[in-house]
Scaffold this motif. Structure first.
Motif, short mmCIF file in Angstrom:
data_model
loop_
_atom_site.label_atom_id
_atom_site.label_comp_id
_atom_site.label_asym_id
_atom_site.label_seq_id
_atom_site.Cartn_x
_atom_site.Cartn_y
_atom_site.Cartn_z
N ASP A 1 0.85 -1.19 0.00
CA ASP A 1 0.00 0.00 0.00
C ASP A 1 0.89 1.24 0.00
OD1 ASP A 1 -2.81 1.12 2.04
OD2 ASP A 1 -2.50 1.03 -0.13
N VAL A 2 0.44 2.25 -0.75
CA VAL A 2 1.22 3.49 -0.83
C VAL A 2 1.22 4.20 0.50
CG1 VAL A 2 1.42 5.72 -1.97
CG2 VAL A 2 0.61 3.74 -3.26
N LYS A 3 2.38 4.72 0.85
CA LYS A 3 2.47 5.46 2.10
C LYS A 3 3.07 6.83 1.80
CE LYS A 3 2.34 5.59 6.69
NZ LYS A 3 1.07 5.64 7.42
N VAL A 4 2.30 7.87 2.14
CA VAL A 4 2.80 9.23 2.04
C VAL A 4 2.87 9.76 3.46
CG1 VAL A 4 2.41 11.52 1.11
CG2 VAL A 4 1.75 9.51 -0.24
N THR A 5 4.05 10.10 3.90
CA THR A 5 4.26 10.47 5.29
C THR A 5 4.64 11.94 5.39
OG1 THR A 5 5.04 8.23 5.79
CG2 THR A 5 5.55 9.96 7.38
N GLN A 6 3.86 12.67 6.17
CA GLN A 6 4.19 14.06 6.45
C GLN A 6 4.80 14.14 7.84
OE1 GLN A 6 0.22 15.50 4.16
NE2 GLN A 6 1.33 17.12 5.19
N SER A 7 5.81 14.96 7.98
CA SER A 7 6.66 14.91 9.17
C SER A 7 5.91 15.26 10.45
CB SER A 7 7.85 15.83 8.99
OG SER A 7 7.44 17.12 8.61
N SER A 8 4.94 16.16 10.38
CA SER A 8 4.24 16.57 11.60
C SER A 8 2.73 16.58 11.35
CB SER A 8 4.66 17.98 12.02
OG SER A 8 6.05 18.08 12.13
N ARG A 9 1.95 16.19 12.35
CA ARG A 9 0.48 16.33 12.25
C ARG A 9 0.05 17.73 12.67
NH1 ARG A 9 -2.95 11.91 11.88
NH2 ARG A 9 -4.51 13.51 11.47
N TYR A 10 0.74 18.27 13.67
CA TYR A 10 0.41 19.60 14.19
C TYR A 10 1.72 20.38 14.36
CZ TYR A 10 -3.97 17.30 15.34
OH TYR A 10 -5.14 16.59 15.27
N LEU A 11 1.64 21.67 14.02
CA LEU A 11 2.83 22.52 14.12
C LEU A 11 2.37 23.92 14.49
CD1 LEU A 11 5.81 21.85 13.63
CD2 LEU A 11 5.51 22.63 11.26
N VAL A 12 3.06 24.53 15.43
CA VAL A 12 2.77 25.91 15.81
C VAL A 12 4.05 26.72 15.65
CG1 VAL A 12 1.96 27.46 17.61
CG2 VAL A 12 1.01 25.15 17.44
N LYS A 13 3.96 27.80 14.88
CA LYS A 13 5.13 28.66 14.64
C LYS A 13 4.74 30.11 14.82
CE LYS A 13 7.98 25.39 13.37
NZ LYS A 13 9.24 25.11 14.12
N ARG A 14 5.74 30.97 14.85
CA ARG A 14 5.51 32.41 15.02
C ARG A 14 5.68 33.14 13.69
NH1 ARG A 14 4.22 33.61 19.83
NH2 ARG A 14 4.92 32.39 21.60
N THR A 15 5.01 34.28 13.57
CA THR A 15 5.15 35.08 12.35
C THR A 15 6.61 35.44 12.13
OG1 THR A 15 4.67 37.08 13.61
CG2 THR A 15 2.84 36.05 12.44
N GLY A 16 7.00 35.39 10.87
CA GLY A 16 8.37 35.70 10.49
C GLY A 16 9.31 34.52 10.49
N GLU A 17 8.93 33.43 11.11
CA GLU A 17 9.79 32.25 11.13
C GLU A 17 9.84 31.59 9.76
OE1 GLU A 17 8.38 30.30 15.24
OE2 GLU A 17 10.06 29.27 14.33
N LYS A 18 10.92 30.91 9.48
CA LYS A 18 11.01 30.06 8.29
C LYS A 18 10.55 28.68 8.70
CE LYS A 18 14.13 29.20 4.40
NZ LYS A 18 15.47 29.53 3.81
N VAL A 19 9.60 28.14 7.96
CA VAL A 19 8.96 26.88 8.34
C VAL A 19 9.18 25.84 7.26
CG1 VAL A 19 6.80 25.75 8.99
CG2 VAL A 19 7.18 28.15 9.60
N PHE A 20 9.54 24.65 7.67
CA PHE A 20 9.77 23.54 6.74
C PHE A 20 8.74 22.44 7.00
CE2 PHE A 20 13.89 24.66 4.93
CZ PHE A 20 14.36 25.61 5.85
N LEU A 21 8.03 22.05 5.95
CA LEU A 21 7.13 20.90 6.02
C LEU A 21 7.69 19.82 5.10
CD1 LEU A 21 3.62 22.61 5.85
CD2 LEU A 21 5.01 22.13 7.85
N GLU A 22 7.84 18.62 5.66
CA GLU A 22 8.48 17.54 4.90
C GLU A 22 7.46 16.49 4.52
OE1 GLU A 22 12.27 19.33 5.48
OE2 GLU A 22 11.59 17.76 4.11
N CYS A 23 7.70 15.89 3.36
CA CYS A 23 6.82 14.83 2.87
C CYS A 23 7.66 13.76 2.20
CB CYS A 23 5.82 15.41 1.86
SG CYS A 23 4.75 14.19 1.07
N VAL A 24 7.39 12.52 2.55
CA VAL A 24 8.13 11.39 1.97
C VAL A 24 7.14 10.35 1.47
CG1 VAL A 24 9.76 9.52 2.45
CG2 VAL A 24 10.08 11.75 3.53
#
Lengths: 111, 114
Positions: free
Chosen positions: A1-24
């Motif tokens: 079965d195909v598996k697409v995995t995202q690194s985080s289910r929930y993420l909280v960041k502040r304005t101006g931050e650089k944010v990385f969302l990963e997907c495999v």
């Protein structure tokens, strides 16, 4: 079965931050996609990639960039996070001309 | 620009009622058509697809959809819904010659009362 995995289910960041969302993905799919999902707006395409190091803008690319250095990994980058980027982010992958397989999503809150 | 319209944003039904969710698209060329479903807390998954051939397509869990080319429609149906069908349903369209983009509708939230 195909598996697409995202690194985080929930993420909280502040304005101006650089944010990385990963997907495999584990199925050697050529195509990968990043969407944001907002109530009443459905899924809107941010960027997609059809091969390693190849990327194309979707419908709402402003404020985002992507990276695909390896076939299985597709990263979404918020260069300087803003509150209007608070949303659910979905990653998907597909073989050529086939339906997409989705990850569980990352619910991102920008404070 | 291409668009996909889903007629209802929210639908509430009792168990055993029949379901029909409307979907219309604006593109006049050859298309691939999809319905995806997102159950609460789960990822989107493919319900059914139409590429070519018989315009009546059967998917998982008793769902079917009919492609009517003259009406640019791809409506989703189920004769008798169950409480477990409570979910959000998305219609999606991909142009055959349109590269890699798939356009999604805004979604329809279905709530089935037990």
């Amino acid at each position: 079965d195909v598996k697409v995995t995202q690194s985080s289910r929930y993420l909280v960041k502040r304005t101006g931050e650089k944010v990385f969302l990963e997907c495999v993905q584990d199925m050697d799919h050529e195509n990968m996609f990043w969407y944001r999902q907002d109530p009443g707006l459905g899924l809107r395409l941010i960027y997609f990639s059809y091969d390693v190091k190849m990327k194309e803008k979707g419908d709402i690319p402003e404020g985002y960039s992507v990276s695909r250095e390896k076939k299985e990994r597709f990263s979404l980058i918020l260069e300087s996070a803003s509150t209007n980027q608070t949303s659910m982010y979905l990653c998907a992958s597909s073989p050529l001309a086939q339906p997409q397989h989705f990850g569980d999503g990352t619910r991102l809150s920008i404070l | 620009a291409q668009s996909v319209s889903q007629h209802n944003h929210h639908v509430i039904l009792s168990e055993a009622a029949s379901l029909e969710l409307g979907c219309n698209y604006s593109y006049g060329g050859t298309v691939n058509l999809f319905w995806y479903v997102q159950y609460p807390g789960q990822h989107l998954q493919l319900l059914l697809k139409y590429f070519s051939g018989d315009p009546l397509v059967k998917g998982i869990k008793g769902f079917e959809a009919e492609f009517i080319k003259s009406k640019f429609s791809f409506n989703l149906r189920k004769p008798s819904v169950q409480w477990s069908d409570t979910a959000e349903y998305f219609c999606a369209v991909k142009e055959i010659t349109g590269g890699f983009k798939t356009i999604f509708g805004a979604g329809t939230r279905l709530f089935v009362k037990a």
